[in-house]
Design an enzyme around this catalytic site. Structure first.
Site, short mmCIF file in Angstrom:
data_model
loop_
_atom_site.label_atom_id
_atom_site.label_comp_id
_atom_site.label_asym_id
_atom_site.label_seq_id
_atom_site.Cartn_x
_atom_site.Cartn_y
_atom_site.Cartn_z
CB CYS A 2 26.98 81.16 -1.16
SG CYS A 2 28.46 81.46 -2.15
N GLY A 31 29.66 79.72 4.29
CA GLY A 31 30.58 80.66 3.67
C GLY A 31 31.16 81.62 4.68
CG ASN A 105 24.29 78.12 -2.61
OD1 ASN A 105 25.49 77.92 -2.78
ND2 ASN A 105 23.50 77.23 -2.03
N GLY A 106 25.63 78.64 -5.79
CA GLY A 106 25.80 77.67 -6.87
C GLY A 106 26.92 78.09 -7.81
CE1 TYR A 263 33.22 69.81 6.31
CE2 TYR A 263 32.46 71.33 4.61
CZ TYR A 263 33.26 71.06 5.70
OH TYR A 263 34.11 72.03 6.18
CG ASP A 373 37.05 63.81 8.40
OD1 ASP A 373 36.05 64.49 8.71
OD2 ASP A 373 38.13 64.32 8.05
CG ASP A 374 33.18 65.51 6.67
OD1 ASP A 374 33.64 65.75 5.56
OD2 ASP A 374 33.49 66.15 7.69
#
Length: 574
Positions: A2, A31, A105-106, A263, A373-374
Site C-alpha cells: 500500500c 495500490g 502498509n505491510g 518492482y 521482465d522485472d
C-alpha cells in the site's frame, strides 16, 4: 502493498486535502483497489472520504472541497490481509481515546494472538478482517491505559513501543491524533519504506509544512526537501510546536524488502539511501553478464532486446547495451489499464494482459527475441506475453528475469500468497520455461540482485529475500502459518470469499444469512433494518447511508448536507 501519506501544514487556515490527494496519485502504483483521506479541522473534527476505486475517481473535486483541515492522513490500498470490501478501505478511525486515524502498509504475522488479546483483555471490537484495524486498536488500547485527559509525546512513544513489542511482521504507518499532530513509525526490521520531509510555509513566516510518505517521489513532486527515512523501530511525532523522534525498540536486522527495488517502487524514488533507478540499472548490467554466459554456452545469438513495460525498461536498456544488441519497444502499452500484478484474481490478470499490451510485428517477425521482465511470479503475464511475441512472428522467445525464481509466498504485504500459484515453486528453470512457453528462461542470481542494491548503500548488508529463499526475517513463519495463509489468501479462496458474501440468489447476506427478496432471515417479511454488524461501519459503504449507525457514510448523499451536521466521522463524496 500500500501507499501511505500524512501531512501537517503550518497555517491552520489552509486545507491539506488537495495535496494529500496529489500525493496519493503519486503512490497509486502501490495500490489501485481503494483509497481514502481523513483530515482534521477545527476543534479536532475529522472529515473522511474513502472508497474502493482509483484516487482520481474517489477523491474528486467535490469530495476534496469538503475535506476540511490543515492536517490529514491518506492511504492507497492493495489488499493482502483481509478482503477488497469497501469497509476495509483506509485510513481506519477509532474515536476513543482522543480520536485516532491510522494508515498502514505491510502485513502482520501474529494476528490471531493480537485478535485474542483485543477481544479477551482489551475488550475492543474488531469489525473487519484487516490487520490494520488490529494495529489501530492496539494503539488505542495502549493510549487508553494512560488515563490522561490529554497525552504528550512520551505517552505516544510508550504506546508505539508496546505495539512494536507485541506485533510481528511488516508495518510502516502514518497516524493522526485529533487536534494533536501526525505520527509515523516503522517496524524494527524496516521491511516497508517510510520517510518524512519539510518545506517552508508560504503562509506563516518561519513556519514549516511537514510530510510523511511511503516514497521520496512525493517529497520531490510536492516541493518538500530534507527527506529522511524513518529508521527501523523509530517513531516520528510532528506537531505545530515541534518534532520528537525516538528509537522505540532496538533495531533488529535491518532488512528492507528487496522486491521494492525490483518492482514496486517508482524508479524516481530513493528508499533507504538507494536510488531505485540506479539499482535497476545495476540489475540490468548483472543480468546481461549472466545472459551472455548462458547464450554463449547454447550458441544462441539474440537479435533484439525488448522490455515488458514498464518496470523492466531501465534494466532492459542496460542488458541491450552490455550485450551490444538493439533495444526496441516491441510492446505498446495501454496506460489506462492498471498494473496486472496487483489486480485481484488470476483470471482478471490474464484477461487484462492483452488489453494492456499490443505487440508490434515489425519488431518480432523472424527474430530471436530476448524479453526482459522485472520478475516472473505466477507466470500468467509471462505466458500471455510470450504467446503474443510468437503470434507477432518471433522465431525464438527467450525470457530474462531481473529477479531470481520466486518460489515462496510473501508474508509482509505483497500478494504472493500460495506456493502452488507460483510458477517457480518446485520447478526447475527448464520446467518453468516449458510452463510459460519460452524457448529459454534466464534468471538473475540472488547474490547479483543483492549487490545491485547494496552497492549504493554499503551500510545495508541484508534484505528481506524470503520470496526467493523461504527465510523470513521476523521469524515465527512456519509450515502451519504458511498453510493457513495460503488457505485464506489464494486466488481460489478469494473467489470463495467473494461468493460467500452473497446468498444463493446473489443477494447480500444479512448477519450471515441469505434472504429472498422481501424476507428476513426467519422467513418473515423484512420490515426494518437488521441491527448489528450487517453492514460495514468503518468504510465507504453502502448505498443506503441511513442504515449505518455511528460512522455516517455520506457518499451519494444530499450535497446540501454539511458535515458539521452529522454525528461521528463523515464520509464525504459524490
Amino acid at each position: 502493498m500500500c501507499g501511505v501519506i500524512a501531512m501537517l501544514l503550518a497555517s491552520q487556515d489552509t486545507h491539506a486535502a488537495a495535496e494529500l490527494a496529489e500525493g496519493l496519485q503519486l503512490l497509486q502504483h502501490r495500490g489501485q483497489d481503494a483509497c481514502g483521506i481523513v483530515t482534521c479541522g477545527a476543534r479536532g473534527r475529522f472529515f473522511q472520504c474513502k472508497s474502493n476505486g482509483m484516487v482520481r475517481d474517489v477523491l474528486d473535486e467535490k469530495s476534496l472541497g469538503q475535506l476540511i483541515g490543515s492536517m490529514g492522513v491518506g492511504h492507497a490500498r492493495y489488499p493482502t490481509a483481509g478482503s477488497s470490501a469497501h469497509s476495509e478501505a483506509q485510513p481506519f478511525y477509532v474515536n476513543s481515546p482522543y480520536g485516532i486515524v491510522l494508515a498502514h502498509n505491510g502485513n502482520l504475522t501474529n494476528t490471531p494472538h493480537l485478535h485474542y488479546y483485543l477481544d479477551h483483555y482489551a475488550h475492543r471490537h474488531i469489525n473487519t478482517s484487516s490487520d490494520s484495524e488490529l494495529l489501530l486498536n492496539l494503539l488505542a488500547d495502549a493510549l487508553q491505559k494512560t488515563g490522561k485527559f490529554r497525552i504528550d509525546a512520551d505517552d505516544i512513544f510508550r504506546a508505539v513501543r508496546e505495539i512494536m513489542q507485541a506485533s510481528s511482521g511488516a508495518y510502516a504507518c502514518t497516524m493522526m491524533i485529533a487536534g494533536y499532530g501526525i505520527i509515523g513509525f516503522r517496524d524494527p526490521n524496516g521491511i516497508r519504506p517510510l520517510g518524512w520531509c519539510r518545506r517552508k510555509s508560504e503562509e506563516i513566516e518561519g513556519g514549516w509544512d511537514y510530510l510523511m510518505a511511503s516514497e521520496s517521489v512525493v517529497c520531490d513532486a510536492l516541493g518538500f526537501t530534507d527527506w529522511k527515512d524513518v529508521a527501523p523501530g523509530e517513531t516520528v511525532i510532528i506537531t505545530r510546536t515541534g518534532i520528537s523522534i525516538q528509537q522505540c525498540v532496538p533495531p533488529r536486522t535491518f532488512a528492507p524488502d528487496i522486491f521494492e527495488y525490483v518492482y514496486f517502487a517508482r524508479p524516481d524514488s530513493v528508499l533507504d539511501g538507494i536510488s531505485v533507478y540506479r539499482s535497476r540499472m545495476a540489475m540490468g548490467d548483472a543480468l546481461a553478464e549472466n545472459a551472455r554466459k548462458v547464450l554463449a554456452d547454447l550458441g544462441l545469438v539474440v537479435d533484439v532486446v525488448i522490455p515488458v513495460p514498464d518496470t523492466s525498461r531501465v534494466a532492459a536498456l542496460q542488458v541491450a547495451q552490455v550485450l551490444g544488441v538493439p533495444y526496441r519497444e516491441g510492446f505498446v502499452k495501454n496506460r489506462y489499464v492498471g498494473r496486472t500484478f496487483i489486480m485481484p484474481g488470476q483470471e482478471v490478470r490474464r484477461k487484462n494482459v492483452r488489453r494492456k499490451l499490443n505487440a508490434m510485428a515489425l519488431e518480432f517477425s523472424g527474430k530471436i527475441v530476448l524479453l526482459v521482465d522485472d520478475s516472473i511470479v505466477r507466470g500468467t503475464t509471462s505466458k500471455e506475453i510470450i504467446q503474443m511475441a510468437r503470434d507477432a512472428g518471433a522465431k525464438k522467445v527467450i525470457m530474462a528475469s531481473c529477479a531470481p525464481p520466486i518460489r515462496f509466498p510473501n508474508v509482509y504485504g505483497i500478494d504472493m500468497p500460495s506456493r502452488h500459484e507460483l510458477v517457480a515453486h518446485e520447478r526447475t528453470e527448464a520446467e518453468i520455461s516449458s510452463e510459460i512457453g519460452a524457448d529459454l528462461v534466464i534468471f538473475q542470481t540472488l547474490p547479483d540482485l543483492i549487490k545491485s542494491c547494496s552497492q549504493f548503500n554499503p551500510s545495508l548488508t541484508e534484505f528481506d529475500c524470503s520470496v526467493f529463499t523461504g527465510k523470513y526475517v521476523t521469524g515465527g513463519v512456519d509450515e502451519d502459518y504458511l498453510a493457513g495463509l495460503e488457505t485464506m489468501r489464494s486466488d481460489n479462496a478469494k473467489r470463495k470469499l467473494k461468493a460467500s458474501a452473497t446468498g444463493p440468489h446473489g443477494l447480500p447476506l444479512v448477519n450471515g444469512v441469505g434472504n429472498l427478496p422481501g424476507e428476513s432471515g426467519n422467513g418473515s417479511k423484512a420490515s426494518e433494518v437488521t441491527v448489528g454488524a450487517s453492514m460495514p461501519m468503518n468504510g465507504a459503504d453502502e448505498d443506503d447511508v441511513s442504515q449505518v449507525v455511528g460512522l455516517n457514510n455520506a457518499r451519494g448523499g444530499n450535497s446540501s448536507d454539511h458535515p458539521d451536521l452529522t454525528v461521528g466521522l463523515s464520509n464525504l463524496g459524490v
